[in-house]
Design a protein around this motif. Structure first.
Motif, PDB file in Angstrom:
ATOM      1  N   GLU A 171       0.848  -1.203   0.000  1.00 44.74           N
ATOM      2  CA  GLU A 171       0.000   0.000   0.000  1.00 44.74           C
ATOM      3  C   GLU A 171       0.883   1.254   0.000  1.00 44.74           C
ATOM      4  N   LYS A 172       1.916   1.211   0.835  1.00 45.84           N
ATOM      5  CA  LYS A 172       2.782   2.380   0.952  1.00 45.84           C
ATOM      6  C   LYS A 172       3.563   2.620  -0.354  1.00 45.84           C
ATOM      7  N   ALA A 173       3.913   1.515  -1.013  1.00 42.77           N
ATOM      8  CA  ALA A 173       4.627   1.652  -2.285  1.00 42.77           C
ATOM      9  C   ALA A 173       3.708   2.289  -3.332  1.00 42.77           C
ATOM     10  N   TYR A 174       2.441   1.852  -3.367  1.00 36.12           N
ATOM     11  CA  TYR A 174       1.477   2.458  -4.306  1.00 36.12           C
ATOM     12  C   TYR A 174       1.313   3.940  -4.011  1.00 36.12           C
ATOM     13  N   GLU A 175       1.232   4.252  -2.723  1.00 39.68           N
ATOM     14  CA  GLU A 175       1.073   5.640  -2.312  1.00 39.68           C
ATOM     15  C   GLU A 175       2.219   6.495  -2.875  1.00 39.68           C
ATOM     16  N   PHE A 176       3.441   5.952  -2.748  1.00 43.30           N
ATOM     17  CA  PHE A 176       4.605   6.668  -3.268  1.00 43.30           C
ATOM     18  C   PHE A 176       4.495   6.861  -4.778  1.00 43.30           C
ATOM     19  N   LEU A 177       4.129   5.777  -5.487  1.00 44.57           N
ATOM     20  CA  LEU A 177       4.078   5.849  -6.949  1.00 44.57           C
ATOM     21  C   LEU A 177       3.029   6.844  -7.414  1.00 44.57           C
ATOM     22  N   ASP A 178       1.873   6.862  -6.727  1.00 41.59           N
ATOM     23  CA  ASP A 178       0.805   7.782  -7.134  1.00 41.59           C
ATOM     24  C   ASP A 178       1.266   9.225  -7.049  1.00 41.59           C
ATOM     25  N   ALA A 179       2.039   9.517  -6.003  1.00 47.56           N
ATOM     26  CA  ALA A 179       2.478  10.903  -5.829  1.00 47.56           C
ATOM     27  C   ALA A 179       3.677  11.224  -6.715  1.00 47.56           C
TER      28      ALA A 179
END
Lengths: 373, 162
Positions: A171-179
């Motif tokens: 989840e945290k990795a997706y969060e990073f990629l989205d931003a």
């Protein structure tokens, strides 16, 4: 009136100089402000990695590899692990392969962020550096979650990984990629098109494809000269053939193909591509799988030798490993990309002003830890 | 082109200077050649139309056991044709001399200096053969298996490993 007397002057840049990215001495022969010869003097960070490796068991060498290229420790560990696995003939669980690609590509983004940020810093742009480190911090947080380390990880082991990723990582990795994609737009706004930056970097230190190949320049610095070579494509290792990504090449958008600006911009574009790979790998990541299933209890490769290369953020990272059948390698030679990338500086830096040499050096993105080993 | 075909071509062109073909015990099939013909063979590999080995990826030296001859290994790559080849040559432990390829592949310049620094192998016709990682006044070549660490360096005691 007597004649004006002019002579060449030898100027030492470094070993302690903020633009040398470590401990490097450049012996400049200058004619006024123009540099006529650059002789890099290296070895200040020599820690005898190769000698140590001959006295350690195979798995004990892994943490040393990360200390060579300390800005891309995951990449160095990955390359070493793959070389030894190839000697042993180990098949890895799918989950391990995917996680390794995720970490290697996140590491590439983190490393390029340092490269892009410090290049700006070298030519006088301080703000972008802070921006870049803001995002790098998020990646280091992810690494810390998985391995406990922020700079040196000892995470990619021969045959697997040290641990599986903790809950919440994906989840945290997706969060990073989205931003992240929007962040790259920010860098473009404040640095890429910045007039002062372009003036400092465009047309400076042009490297032709012939020079680059002849000197063994690899990685983004080679691709900036328009040479389409990325080991992830030309000789796919791990599972890189499963992902859809582009290989950005220098196009000379602000000046000439292969100038310092191109070397900078290829890295910016590569960050987006790496983010694309990470996203695909996260989507395809198998849920099940023991990351330690293939870790061998005793590592004793059969007698023989291998040269294995992989694409590190700085270029071709090669390991030449010789086994004489013992649990200790007979020889480990690391072909470090920055070593060859730095050797070209005399060729492309001649005839430029001292301040341009700093820009050229910054655009080559060297890490002295892996040059001196 | 496969490594076997490249080897056959070399053997046909250079005859006795190409000693043998090694496939067993290496994951990179290798042609073993004579130390004094490295330069001409590299030049041929680079300029031949159907080979085009324009890139020297890596140059490594190796000391097998501290007694027998040292070896120098060349890992070649063709950026155009995307194929690989490996050359290997043997030199004597003391005063071994290999033909330098620094004027054919500029990559070799620093790599040969490194091999000289850490193994004491001399490269004939090298433009500037001197130590690269260690200091000029360092004694011995540390990656040789029979290397003995000196007790002092410039008055500083050198710690013994193990």
């Amino acid at each position: 009136m007597g004649r004006l007397h002019a002579e060449e002057m030898i100027l030492n840049m470094g070993p302690q100089h903020p633009s040398t990215h470590g401990v490097l001495r450049l012996k400049l022969t200058t004619d006024g402000e123009i540099v006529s010869k650059i002789e890099p003097v290296i070895g200040y960070l020599h820690r005898s990695f190769e000698k140590h490796a001959e006295n350690l068991e195979y798995q004990m060498v892994t943490p040393f590899t990360g200390r060579c290229d300390y800005l891309a420790a995951m990449g160095s560990e990955h390359g070493y692990a793959m070389a030894v696995e190839k000697m042993l003939g180990i098949e890895l669980p799918e989950r391990v392969e995917y996680l390794r690609v995720i970490f290697a590509e996140l590491q590439r983004i983190a490393s390029h962020l340092v490269a892009v940020g410090t290049f700006g810093l070298d030519v006088g742009a301080i703000t972008p550096f802070i921006y870049c480190f803001r995002e790098r911090e998020l990646i280091l947080d992810l690494f810390e979650m998985a391995s406990g380390g922020r700079l040196l990880y000892n995470y990619i082991w021969i045959g697997g990984l040290a641990h599986d990723i903790p809950p919440g990582f994906v989840e945290k990795a997706y969060e990073f990629l989205d931003a992240f994609d929007k962040r790259v737009d920010e860098y473009n706004q404040i640095l890429t098109g910045n007039k002062i930056f372009v003036e400092r970097a465009a047309d400076i230190g042009v490297m032709t494809p012939e020079v680059a190949i002849n000197y063994g320049v690899t990685g983004p610095s080679l691709r900036a000269s328009g040479v389409n070579i990325d080991i992830r494509r030309t000789q796919p290792y791990s599972i890189y053939d499963r992902f859809d990504f582009d290989v950005p090449l220098g196009e000379g958008l602000q000046g000439t193909v292969g100038d310092s600006w191109d070397r900078y911009y290829v890295r910016v574009l590569e960050m987006r591509e790496s983010a694309k790979i990470v996203r695909q790998a996260l989507e395809q990541l198998p849920v099940e799988g023991d990351v330690q299933a293939a870790v061998p209890r005793r590592i004793k490769p059969p007698v023989g030798e291998i040269y294995f290369r992989s694409e590190n953020p700085r270029g071709e990272l090669g390991y030449y490993i010789v086994s004489d059948g013992k649990n200790i390698p007979a020889r480990v030679k690391m072909r470090s990309p920055a070593f060859s990338n730095l050797s070209v500086i005399n060729e492309i830096g001649q005839g430029w002003m001292i301040s341009d040499v700093i820009a050229i050096l910054g655009s080559l993105d060297i890490v002295l830890g892996e040059i001196d080993r | 082109m496969t490594e076997q075909e490249i080897y056959s071509g070399l053997r046909g062109k250079f005859g006795e200077k190409v000693l043998e073909f090694m496939e067993e015990g290496t994951l990179n099939p290798t042609a073993v050649i004579k130390a004094d013909s490295v330069a001409e063979i590299c030049l041929f590999l680079k300029n031949n139309e159907s080979l085009q080995f324009d890139s020297l990826m890596n140059l490594a030296a190796h000391d097998p056991d501290g007694e027998s001859e040292l070896s120098v290994i060349y890992h070649l790559y063709s950026t155009n044709l995307n194929h690989y080849f490996t050359l290997k040559t043997h030199v004597s432990r003391e005063n071994g001399v290999v033909e330098s390829v620094a004027n054919i592949y500029r990559t070799a310049d620093w790599h040969e200096r490194e091999a000289y620094d850490l193994f004491g192998i001399k490269f004939n016709d090298h433009p500037d053969l001197k130590r690269i990682l260690l200091e000029e006044d360092w004694e011995g070549h540390p990656l040789k298996k029979d290397y003995v660490t000196a007790e002092f360096y410039r008055g500083m005691r050198i710690e013994k490993v193990k």
